[in-house]
Design an enzyme around this catalytic site. Structure first.
Site, PDB file in Angstrom:
ATOM      1  N   ARG A  23       0.874  -1.295  -0.150  1.00  0.00           N
ATOM      2  CA  ARG A  23       0.113   0.007  -0.011  1.00  0.00           C
ATOM      3  C   ARG A  23       0.844   1.411  -0.031  1.00  0.00           C
ATOM      4  NH1 ARG A  23      -2.770  -0.918   5.459  1.00  0.00           N
ATOM      5  NH2 ARG A  23      -0.552  -1.530   5.915  1.00  0.00           N
ATOM      6  N   GLU A  28       6.611   7.276  12.024  1.00  0.00           N
ATOM      7  CA  GLU A  28       6.167   8.287  12.970  1.00  0.00           C
ATOM      8  C   GLU A  28       7.417   9.419  12.772  1.00  0.00           C
ATOM      9  OE1 GLU A  28       7.180   7.303  17.348  1.00  0.00           O
ATOM     10  OE2 GLU A  28       4.911   6.749  17.150  1.00  0.00           O
ATOM     11  N   GLN A  46       5.663  25.975  16.307  1.00  0.00           N
ATOM     12  CA  GLN A  46       5.325  26.533  14.804  1.00  0.00           C
ATOM     13  C   GLN A  46       6.136  25.469  13.747  1.00  0.00           C
ATOM     14  OE1 GLN A  46       6.154  30.832  13.881  1.00  0.00           O
ATOM     15  NE2 GLN A  46       7.114  30.100  12.149  1.00  0.00           N
ATOM     16  N   ASP A  47       4.956  25.167  12.676  1.00  0.00           N
ATOM     17  CA  ASP A  47       5.578  24.333  11.448  1.00  0.00           C
ATOM     18  C   ASP A  47       5.603  25.343  10.288  1.00  0.00           C
ATOM     19  OD1 ASP A  47       5.531  21.902  12.991  1.00  0.00           O
ATOM     20  OD2 ASP A  47       3.800  21.134  12.098  1.00  0.00           O
ATOM     21  N   ASN A  48       6.797  25.103   9.625  1.00  0.00           N
ATOM     22  CA  ASN A  48       6.937  25.596   8.383  1.00  0.00           C
ATOM     23  C   ASN A  48       7.219  25.049   7.133  1.00  0.00           C
ATOM     24  OD1 ASN A  48       7.165  28.316   9.813  1.00  0.00           O
ATOM     25  ND2 ASN A  48       9.294  27.733  10.564  1.00  0.00           N
ATOM     26  N   ARG A  59      18.900  28.562   0.251  1.00  0.00           N
ATOM     27  CA  ARG A  59      18.315  29.084   1.127  1.00  0.00           C
ATOM     28  C   ARG A  59      18.978  29.314   2.304  1.00  0.00           C
ATOM     29  NH1 ARG A  59      12.455  29.876   0.088  1.00  0.00           N
ATOM     30  NH2 ARG A  59      12.050  28.732  -1.869  1.00  0.00           N
ATOM     31  N   HIS A  62      20.646  31.350   7.735  1.00  0.00           N
ATOM     32  CA  HIS A  62      19.602  32.247   8.218  1.00  0.00           C
ATOM     33  C   HIS A  62      19.520  31.852   9.990  1.00  0.00           C
ATOM     34  CE1 HIS A  62      16.978  32.067   4.493  1.00  0.00           C
ATOM     35  NE2 HIS A  62      18.129  33.046   4.451  1.00  0.00           N
ATOM     36  N   LYS A  72      15.272  23.828  15.454  1.00  0.00           N
ATOM     37  CA  LYS A  72      14.511  23.230  14.227  1.00  0.00           C
ATOM     38  C   LYS A  72      14.519  21.717  14.288  1.00  0.00           C
ATOM     39  CE  LYS A  72      15.237  27.668  11.759  1.00  0.00           C
ATOM     40  NZ  LYS A  72      15.723  28.495  10.594  1.00  0.00           N
ATOM     41  N   HIS A 119      21.295  28.159   9.776  1.00  0.00           N
ATOM     42  CA  HIS A 119      20.538  27.250   8.985  1.00  0.00           C
ATOM     43  C   HIS A 119      20.701  27.515   7.517  1.00  0.00           C
ATOM     44  CE1 HIS A 119      17.114  25.150   7.575  1.00  0.00           C
ATOM     45  NE2 HIS A 119      17.817  24.024   7.519  1.00  0.00           N
ATOM     46  N   TYR A 132       9.648  22.096   8.238  1.00  0.00           N
ATOM     47  CA  TYR A 132      10.370  21.830   9.661  1.00  0.00           C
ATOM     48  C   TYR A 132       9.627  22.604  10.806  1.00  0.00           C
ATOM     49  CZ  TYR A 132      11.852  26.719   8.480  1.00  0.00           C
ATOM     50  OH  TYR A 132      12.119  28.110   8.116  1.00  0.00           O
ATOM     51  N   LYS A 167      18.541  39.001  -0.418  1.00  0.00           N
ATOM     52  CA  LYS A 167      18.922  39.116   0.797  1.00  0.00           C
ATOM     53  C   LYS A 167      20.181  38.229   1.053  1.00  0.00           C
ATOM     54  CE  LYS A 167      17.134  37.561   5.471  1.00  0.00           C
ATOM     55  NZ  LYS A 167      16.239  37.126   6.136  1.00  0.00           N
ATOM     56  N   ASP A 168      20.045  36.884   0.529  1.00  0.00           N
ATOM     57  CA  ASP A 168      21.190  36.069   0.846  1.00  0.00           C
ATOM     58  C   ASP A 168      22.325  36.265   0.019  1.00  0.00           C
ATOM     59  OD1 ASP A 168      19.351  34.571   2.697  1.00  0.00           O
ATOM     60  OD2 ASP A 168      18.849  33.149   1.295  1.00  0.00           O
TER      61      ASP A 168
END
Length: 187
Positions: A23, A28, A46-48, A59, A62, A72, A119, A132, A167-168
């Site tokens: 299937r 988990e 918070q989940d992003n 990216r 940061h 994170k 990160h 994350y 920015k980066d």
């Protein structure tokens, strides 16, 4: 669930047990009880979720300054990334050192990054989704970044980035950020 500390103390690669059959599969992806066995006891608030369309999108690097710094747990739920953490805690014996891991939808690996680390990641495939958990809310006034190619850090990226945000691309070096960093080793 297998949890392995990387060469940078405090950073862990988390490999969930994946159970598959005709299937599909089940895993988990997070368990407070199991992660507490390894000292990971953050209160996730918070989940992003990010999407990157092309291979080679970078990216980072940061971070959030105190009092809004974030730990994170990062995973790629579609495609693959090379995920990086850099120790930016003043007084740390590992200050300016980095570690990285390939995270993908196929390998199901995750990276735990505690507070006091910058990160970033680069996409290794097209159509990448990264999710994350963070243990503090995002606060624009505490936002910071460091150059992805800072020679004093020396990250060995698996490929040259093709796309960076302005920015980066204009981020200062770690030396240039030293005065503003308010993470202290041992806090």
């Amino acid at each position: 669930m297998k949890v392995t500390e990387t060469g940078l103390p405090g950073i862990f690669v988390i490999e969930p047990d994946v159970f598959g059959d005709s299937r599909g599969w089940f895993m988990e992806s997070w368990s407070a009880r199991k992660l507490a066995e390894f000292g990971i006891t953050n209160n996730w608030v918070q989940d992003n979720h990010s999407y990157s369309a092309e291979k080679g999108i970078l990216r980072g690097l940061h971070y959030q300054l105190n009092p809004c710094c974030q730990a994170k747990i990062v995973r790629a739920t579609r495609g693959a990334i090379f995920d990086v953490a850099v120790d930016i805690r003043k007084g740390s014996p590992n200050f300016g050192k980095w570690t990285g891991a390939e995270l993908s939808a196929e390998n199901h690996k995750m990276l735990y990054i505690p507070r006091g680390f910058a990160h970033g990641f680069i996409t290794l495939t097209e159509d990448v989704e990264v999710q994350y958990k963070a243990d503090n809310y995002y606060a624009p006034e505490c936002d910071g970044n460091i150059r992805w190619d800072d020679p004093d850090i020396g990250i060995v990226w698996p490929l040259e980035p093709s796309i960076l945000s302005d920015k980066d691309a204009k981020a200062p070096s770690l030396k240039e950020r030293m005065e503003s960093l308010n993470f202290v080793y041992g806090d």
